[in-house]
Design an enzyme around this catalytic site. Structure first.
Site, short mmCIF file in Angstrom:
data_model
loop_
_atom_site.label_atom_id
_atom_site.label_comp_id
_atom_site.label_asym_id
_atom_site.label_seq_id
_atom_site.Cartn_x
_atom_site.Cartn_y
_atom_site.Cartn_z
N LYS B 28 0.84 -1.21 0.00
CA LYS B 28 0.00 0.00 0.00
C LYS B 28 0.87 1.25 0.00
CE LYS B 28 -3.44 -0.07 3.06
NZ LYS B 28 -4.84 -0.04 2.52
N ARG B 98 -3.17 2.85 8.86
CA ARG B 98 -3.43 1.55 8.20
C ARG B 98 -2.18 0.71 8.14
NH1 ARG B 98 -6.90 4.74 4.55
NH2 ARG B 98 -8.94 3.72 4.42
N GLY B 107 -7.45 -7.77 5.42
CA GLY B 107 -8.27 -7.92 6.63
C GLY B 107 -7.56 -8.58 7.79
N MET B 109 -4.72 -7.57 9.34
CA MET B 109 -4.12 -6.67 10.32
C MET B 109 -5.05 -5.48 10.53
SD MET B 109 -0.14 -6.98 9.31
CE MET B 109 -0.49 -6.34 7.71
N ARG B 342 -3.39 -1.52 -6.62
CA ARG B 342 -2.56 -2.75 -6.53
C ARG B 342 -2.94 -3.66 -7.69
NH1 ARG B 342 -5.52 -5.17 -1.12
NH2 ARG B 342 -7.61 -5.11 -1.95
N HIS B 458 -3.21 -43.23 -0.77
CA HIS B 458 -3.75 -43.96 -1.91
C HIS B 458 -4.90 -43.21 -2.54
CE1 HIS B 458 -6.38 -47.06 -3.75
NE2 HIS B 458 -5.23 -47.48 -4.24
N GLU B 788 14.14 -43.92 -6.09
CA GLU B 788 13.15 -43.60 -5.07
C GLU B 788 13.58 -44.09 -3.69
OE1 GLU B 788 9.45 -45.55 -6.09
OE2 GLU B 788 10.49 -47.25 -6.95
N SER B 807 14.14 -42.34 -13.34
CA SER B 807 12.97 -41.53 -13.07
C SER B 807 12.87 -41.38 -11.56
CB SER B 807 11.72 -42.21 -13.63
OG SER B 807 10.60 -41.43 -13.30
N GLY B 809 11.40 -41.09 -8.25
CA GLY B 809 10.12 -41.31 -7.58
C GLY B 809 10.18 -40.54 -6.27
N THR B 810 9.85 -39.27 -6.35
CA THR B 810 10.08 -38.43 -5.18
C THR B 810 9.06 -38.69 -4.08
OG1 THR B 810 9.00 -36.69 -6.43
CG2 THR B 810 11.39 -36.61 -6.28
N ASP B 812 8.27 -41.79 -2.85
CA ASP B 812 8.95 -42.74 -1.97
C ASP B 812 10.24 -42.15 -1.43
OD1 ASP B 812 7.84 -45.26 -1.23
OD2 ASP B 812 7.63 -45.67 -3.37
N CYS B 874 8.75 -38.68 -11.65
CA CYS B 874 7.37 -39.14 -11.83
C CYS B 874 6.62 -39.18 -10.51
CB CYS B 874 7.34 -40.49 -12.52
SG CYS B 874 8.11 -41.81 -11.56
N TYR B 894 12.79 -34.35 -18.19
CA TYR B 894 11.33 -34.23 -18.23
C TYR B 894 10.72 -34.34 -16.84
CZ TYR B 894 11.07 -39.29 -17.63
OH TYR B 894 11.18 -40.56 -17.13
#
Lengths: 931, 931
Positions: B28, B98, B107, B109, B342, B458, B788, B807, B809-810, B812, B874, B894
């Site tokens: 602001k 303000r 809203g 503060m 803004r 899952h 992984e 690949s 496996g983030t 696991d 993946c 990728y």
């Protein structure tokens, strides 16, 4: 390029090789060469190198170029030297063809004796020896060995023929067969040879030799040998060497003999010439056990001249090798030939005595003595063993989870075990797996047998901690709790039947076997003192009880590296309070949050609804009060109990640091699983059974090992950790008043992020400060953490901002970085090590390659932030010698292990220092020590 | 040291600050300064910097030295400029105080308006405005605001007094109260102020100002603001700035007004001036909603001169900021004042339209357009949403596990969901947690609600894959499967009741809400095309079915990065064969080993026992034959089914690579848990129910996530992987004959060691070679692995010797390196993020600090061994923008994500490139884009 030398010749007084060439010539070949060089009489011969074996495999399983001509040349030299000729009809030369790798693999690979015999040379031998029976006997032995080793004909094919002849002539022993009969047998043998193989028996001695050498090469990779190398972790060898050596015969009359002897007694370690011999016999006869060998000293009166020479050789070889020698010899017509010498295997007890004695005799120095003992062998001394004479009926094999020997009645339930033990019965607790609920039964059992779980399953870890013998993960056994019996390979063992467990070998034995307690000798203390002088690493212990702490201190522990507080929670008088606390902890937290939120929201409620809203708050507060009372009540009961535990342990460890780990396991481990227990606790807590049952159910986790445990519990329910911190510090202040020097180290488990550690440190520090203020004490304490989550190792620089010490929990670290659940690896890890997919079970031996990186990173980054960070290890690996060596190399300050492994760790820590100053390539080094 | 400047002044045409100083002046304050500099009329005032707020906290919550005198100086300057004086009885100056932080926190503060009023200045204002009512009204508003904001007096205390007066005079609205009444109210207000606070209301304006400034500082750390920053992930800010600004009044007559306007329509994106205003009113009145505001264009006829200026400002600001502006203004007696500008918030739809339009208008370039869209916002476009006008009765909040909106009848069982769906009923599947058995029901359900499990449970993973809306881990809800109902905060929802789920917000809503399908516009395609021109990362999809593959390809996927074969196993026609295979696989293996061992041992059996031993072998062989038949039979049935699946997917992905992961989950996931299913399969397999039950029990694991799964299954039961490899390659050969270009990539899951990978590669390669020889095909294929397991990342150099692609496996990897079970984190991870122990849920946003190290190590070491190694991700993170940026920076080839996130990933991948060329500090950068 220089041509590779395939063959090393040796004869009296001269050899191409020597004892340092084990890798190339194999143990047997190198020592034969060494003896020849020392002027000791060995039957002349030559060694085909292990490299040649390797080339054989690389060369598509055929002789490398030039080998044949080198063999021919050496053979001619040998014939010339012996004045005899292979296959000769007048003076035939016979040779033995023996395998011999760089590492000892007794009986695993093949040997052919008496090679060179055929109808022609048999006659030559008859002529030469003037003995008709012996050459035919040698011939039938040769056909059997050749047929079996080279062509794979089964022994019983030959034995059937022998039996037939013996029956026919109504004699019992092979020795009673006549020359004529043996001759006929040889004919039949040659016939069966043809029948089984489709080829004629090779009469040409050169072909015999070629085939025998190939068979020895092949035997390097037979299933048996591969298995042996796997089991004994023999790696990186090139192949087997082949020793072709002139045969000498101990069965040429009463001035001939054959025997095995040791420079000292390998069982007791006594410095006395030890061994046995058979007059007029071949090596095979000793093994066959038909005649009883005589003690070696009796050789003095039988063949005095040879005996004198043998004693001279004994002294020469021991001085030369500076270690116990295990020798084989043959005396042929009064002349002594040494067939083999090698470092002798020995019991733990004798290993220590020999090492200490040799220092006294100034044969070796103290460091060498310390290096001579295999640390793992010490287990033998620290645990009872079975009487070695007792016969074992092994019905199953499991993992050797906790060493020792135990017999007792089979029981399937921990509480029953307790009842029986109270009646002074000895029991073996048999379970699919154990859980903390079984702790009482485990404590009183002589031994523990489980059908599931690995070397660091609950059963294994607890048993090792207690020093109780345990065989784990014995998957062949099916337990029926209903029928109270177990089945293994069709055999049924019922409750009350006796079984015995050998925790050192992983054997399950039917029946009751007598055990022998071994005592620690003065030599043991001496050797341990020498080890202590050398080592840099401190050795602490993992101990949860005053008894364990006491035992460990007696074994030389220099502090407690891991005191698991949860093991104190399972005590019968406490578990109900623990359960009460766990069952309502979540409600307290949730209700507090709800009530607070509602109070905050009061402002936004329309006026007309305010009073009913307030009523709602009132009701919830009442509920909150009830559960809070239960919660705080339980904590209040537990605090003085824990304080009492700590006081006892602090007293025992007076002057030494005690690392206490705050509550670690998943909640559900504490909860009552059986309905009747749920009903009981419900009644005590004034809750309904359904409430308790649902609560227990809702606290179950799918993968508890990765769930709400360790510091996560401490963060979600900080009161529990606050209670424990208070108990620790009050205990410290109390014992200090009695003049005890107390050094508590409060350890937060399972930290993975800086936030977890910083938050808990603040919470704990506040409690500690308060207690110290109340009690007016000044205690030298530390707050630190386990490094057991992979992420913690990776971000150790951040965690070290708050942690004042690190203790690597390599069990969990291995578990998580491999993604292997300790409790579930039974279905694949043993198989993987068998198949060579894994080198070793990473729960037994620290995986230096992978997990080692995390440990190294953790140490490096931790000390980056806090250069004086005290770092240790308290996983199971803290008691494994190769892992201890790793900890030493990486600059840890201490290792911590179960009480019974403290001496092992002291020794291993010393050896780590010695190896460092003595940097041989690791594999060779290890082999040399053990071989 | 240069003295820190606490305060930045601004007045017409000149300001100390400017728009680039957001961090210091707050959004602001910076924009007020910028407008002042642009010559736009803003009420003069000054901004106390965010640094001052920070100093306030550092300074033990008091004014830093020198601040008071700077305030006094600036206030004097302001008074001078305005020709008015705070508290003056003739020409009183009123100010607003303000808050305003660098990030928008609407809203959260505090704000105090009309500051400077006291009995004295009220009279001054009456004199000045010649209006008696307005000053008293302003005064009572001031007392309320001050009392509430500064002293924490609850609103209803003041409201009760107002109500009393209104009742007494029988009027309904505040506006109907007279000046006299308002004056009396002020008196009562001041009395209640004293009663509630124990102190007198401060009449001194300087004291009012000081207290108001302190209150704004304090509001930075109120619970609401902290929570907001947590939720919106606002971090690293210094504090709030405080804007003290001369009050202007929109309620000074019909030439006064107040309003809010946007340079374009923020809902549709249309390039039309948009907004609303109220004549003769204050900002509060707009919010209160008593009068309906008029569209901004109507201002033209009400106050034409001001409107014209406003339109000018609209054009000027948009050109200046080159973005949609959200502005507030007040017109006082015909004179326009801008109170704020803004960047305007907008819907996804309008964001795209505005960005594309602005490119057309040459206001911005394509890259800027691409950067303007928050990738996560695209979810709105890709999933249905609820009609924004519909009223929501939210009964619970859970995790926003899969975006979208859905209404349907509650059902608690997957099979019932299928039945109802078959009758065209819309259902919401409500479960404690889901398991693969529920897959059929999940597929037909409109939405899924679970009470346990996190963002990668899952339910969440499957739902996102399917594009089905899902709210997960809604712990407040208690499900009773027995009663077929759930309870939440005392409310009971029964089977068949309607509920609605907002998967984007995680809301559970009572009743049936109408949904709106959104359509993808031409602008969307245009923007995506621009993104594709910029990005380097390829975007693939995780798809297991032809439908998913088709959808993903339509969304622009450039291949399949993860095709989970197990999802094909749960099909009703297949699951029985899968179960059959799993139930006997272990027996086949064990019996084979036993029979082999017995055959090998035949040699050692005494003759008299041979025949009974052979009989034993025969019996076991018979048993082995039986289970082998079941095992191979099941595999034979499954192979063509899998082949068919692959053929369909290969066709759809013609020309693009398809990565197929071999069987991954723990065995037990496939096994029948219910007794009736066990009976059924027992009958089919010709086994006893007990056998099946025991087998199912014995295959349970304690921590299945770390058990016998992934490549461990493939190694223990190689036939399963062989079957899958065959199915893949046969399918490839078959479709290739139809002119399809097929690029299969066979992916081995859960590899942690070189041995695992090398062994399986050999096995798979053999199958592949055989199939290609049989079919005579030539297929461009690869064999690679998931990374992984933490250890795999650490030893990637060794694994890359055998793996042709990686690949990550983030999921696991995160699971194991944090030691957090995805299915069990509900009990602590949300709490940890709330408490700030964790910055973010690491399953949603890749933990770059910890897990990132493993990813980096894996990439580096992998490419060390194999420089052309193709590397992707993946895990769920493949669809998370900040994680995608990380993947880009670390040089992956990728990312692969669920079909619905493909466009998000394309956009995020482009933004990663743009950010790289534009290296601002990350946090600021992100804020600027969103703010």
């Amino acid at each position: 390029m220089k041509k590779k030398k395939y063959i090393y010749f040796f004869s009296n007084g001269r050899a191409d090789g020597n004892a340092s060439m084990k890798v190339l010539l194999g143990g047997k070949g190198a020592n034969l060469a060494e003896m020849a060089n020392l002027g000791i009489s060995v039957p002349p011969g030559f060694t085909i190198t292990t490299e040649t074996c390797q080339s054989y495999y690389k060369n598509n399983k055929s002789y490398p170029v030039g080998l044949q001509s080198e063999i021919d040349k050496n053979l001619t030299h040998l014939e010339h030297l012996m004045g005899a000729k292979l296959g000769d009809s007048k003076n035939p030369l016979l040779v033995s063809v023996r395998s011999g790798a760089a590492a000892s693999m007794p009986g695993m690979m093949d040997t052919v004796l008496n090679l060179g015999l055929n109808p022609n040379s048999v006659q030559g031998l008859i002529r030469k020896t003037k003995n008709e029976r012996f050459p035919w006997d040698a011939y039938r032995r040769f056909i059997t060995m050749f047929g079996n080793v080279v062509m794979g004909i089964q022994h019983h094919d030959f034995e059937e023929i022998m039996e037939r002849y013996k029956k026919k002539s109504n004699v019992k022993n092979d020795a009673d067969l006549s020359a004529k009969q043996l001759k006929d047998i040889c004919k039949d043998f040659i016939a069966i040879y043809k029948k089984r193989t489709g080829t004629s028996f090779p009469f040409d001695p050169k072909e015999q030799l070629r085939k025998a050498i190939l068979a020895v090469f092949e035997s390097w990779n037979n299933a048996r040998a591969i298995k042996y190398r796997n089991i004994y972790d023999i790696k990186g060898l090139l192949g087997t060497a082949v020793n072709v050596q002139a045969m000498v015969f101990g069965n040429m009359g009463n001035d001939s003999a054959t025997g095995v002897c040791f420079t000292r007694n390998p069982s007791t370690g006594e410095n006395k010439f030890y061994g046995e011999f058979l007059l007029n016999a071949q090596g095979e006869d000793v093994v066959a056990g038909i005649r009883t060998p005589e003690p070696i000293t009796d050789l003095r009166k039988e063949i005095p001249k040879a005996y004198k020479i043998l004693v001279g050789i004994r002294n020469k070889l021991e001085k030369h090798y500076k270690d116990l020698q295990d020798m084989e010899f043959t005396i042929q017509e009064g002349k002594l030939f040494m067939l083999q010498t090698r470092n002798g295997k020995r019991t733990a007890h004798s290993a220590i005595k020999i090492a200490v004695d040799m220092v006294k005799e100034k044969l070796i120095d103290k460091k060498t003595a310390v290096s001579r003992i295999d640390p793992n062998q010490l287990d033998q001394l620290l645990h009872p063993t079975f009487d070695p004479k007792a016969k074992r009926n092994v019905i199953a094999y499991g993992l050797p989870a906790s060493p020792g020997a135990a017999s007792g009645k089979v029981t399937f339930h921990a509480d029953e075990a307790e009842k029986l033990a109270a009646r002074k019965e000895k029991v073996i607790l048999v379970r699919i797996e154990t859980s903390p609920e079984d702790i009482g039964g485990m404590h009183v059992a002589q031994g523990i047998l489980t059908t599931r779980g690995g070397m660091t399953s609950h059963a294994a870890v607890v048993a090792r901690g207690m020093g109780t013998c345990c065989v784990a993960g014995c998957g062949n056994i099916q337990i029926s709790y209903e029928k109270e019996e177990f089945t293994v390979d069709g055999r049924v063992v019922k409750k009350g039947d006796y079984i015995s467990l050998d925790g050192t070998l992983g054997e399950v034995i039917l029946g009751k076997l007598p055990t022998v307690e071994t005592k620690l000798s003065g030599d043991f203390s001496k050797l341990m003192k020498w080890a202590d002088e050398v080592r840099r690493l401190k050795v602490r212990t993992n101990a949860d009880t005053p008894e364990d702490a006491k035992r460990a201190r007696d074994f030389g522990a220099e502090g407690i590296g891991l005191c698991r507080t949860e093991h104190m929670f399972f005590d019968e008088t406490r578990i109900d309070y623990v359960r009460q606390m766990m069952l309502v902890a979540g409600d307290v937290r949730n209700l507090e949050a709800v009530v607070e939120e509602m109070n905050n929201g009061l402002d936004k409620i329309p006026k007309e609804k305010i009073s009913s809203f307030k009523e709602e708050i009132r009701k919830l507060k009442k509920k909150l009060d009830k559960v809070t009372k239960l919660y705080k009540g339980a904590l209040k009961k537990l605090m003085p109990m824990q304080r009492g535990d700590f006081e006892k342990i602090f007293k025992i460890m007076n002057g030494l640091p005690v690392t206490i780990r705050l509550l670690d396991p998943p909640i559900h481990e504490f909860l009552p699983k059986e309905e009747y227990l749920q009903k009981e606790i419900a009644k005590k807590m004034g809750m309904s059974f359904k409430e308790v049952r649902d609560k227990v159910h809702s606290l179950q986790e799918i993968n508890p090992m990765l769930g709400l445990r360790g510091c996560r519990l401490g963060l979600i329910y900080p009161d529990v950790y606050k209670m424990q911190a208070r108990a620790i510090m009050e205990a410290a202040c109390n014992v200090k008043k009695n003049g005890i020097k107390v050094i508590p180290e409060i350890m937060v488990p399972l930290v993975g992020t800086e936030g977890e550690m910083s938050t808990l440190k603040k919470i704990i520090k506040t409690v500690v400060t308060n207690v110290l203020a109340e009690k007016g004490g000044k205690i030298n304490y530390k707050i630190g953490t386990m490094i057991e989550i992979p992420r913690a190792a990776l971000t150790a620089d951040q965690i070290a901002k708050h942690a004042e010490f690190f203790s690597f929990g390599t069990n969990d670290l291995t578990q998580m970085a491999f993604g292997y659940s300790r409790d579930d690896v039974g279905s694949f890890v043993p198989e993987f090590t068998k198949l060579g997919i894994l080198e070793k079970d990473p729960f037994q031996v620290l995986d230096q390659e992978g997990i080692g990186q995390l440990v190294e990173t953790g140490i490096k980054k931790g000390r980056q932030t806090r250069p004086d960070l005290k770092i240790g290890i308290c996983g199971e690996h803290g008691g494994d010698p190769s892992s201890i060596e790793f900890c030493h190399r990486k600059g840890m300050d201490y290792v911590s292990c179960s009480p019974f492994r403290v001496p092992i760790a002291r020794l291993a820590a010393a050896q780590a220092v010695i190896k460092e100053g003595n940097p041989l390539p690791q594999k060779t080094k290890k082999r040399q020590l053990n071989d």
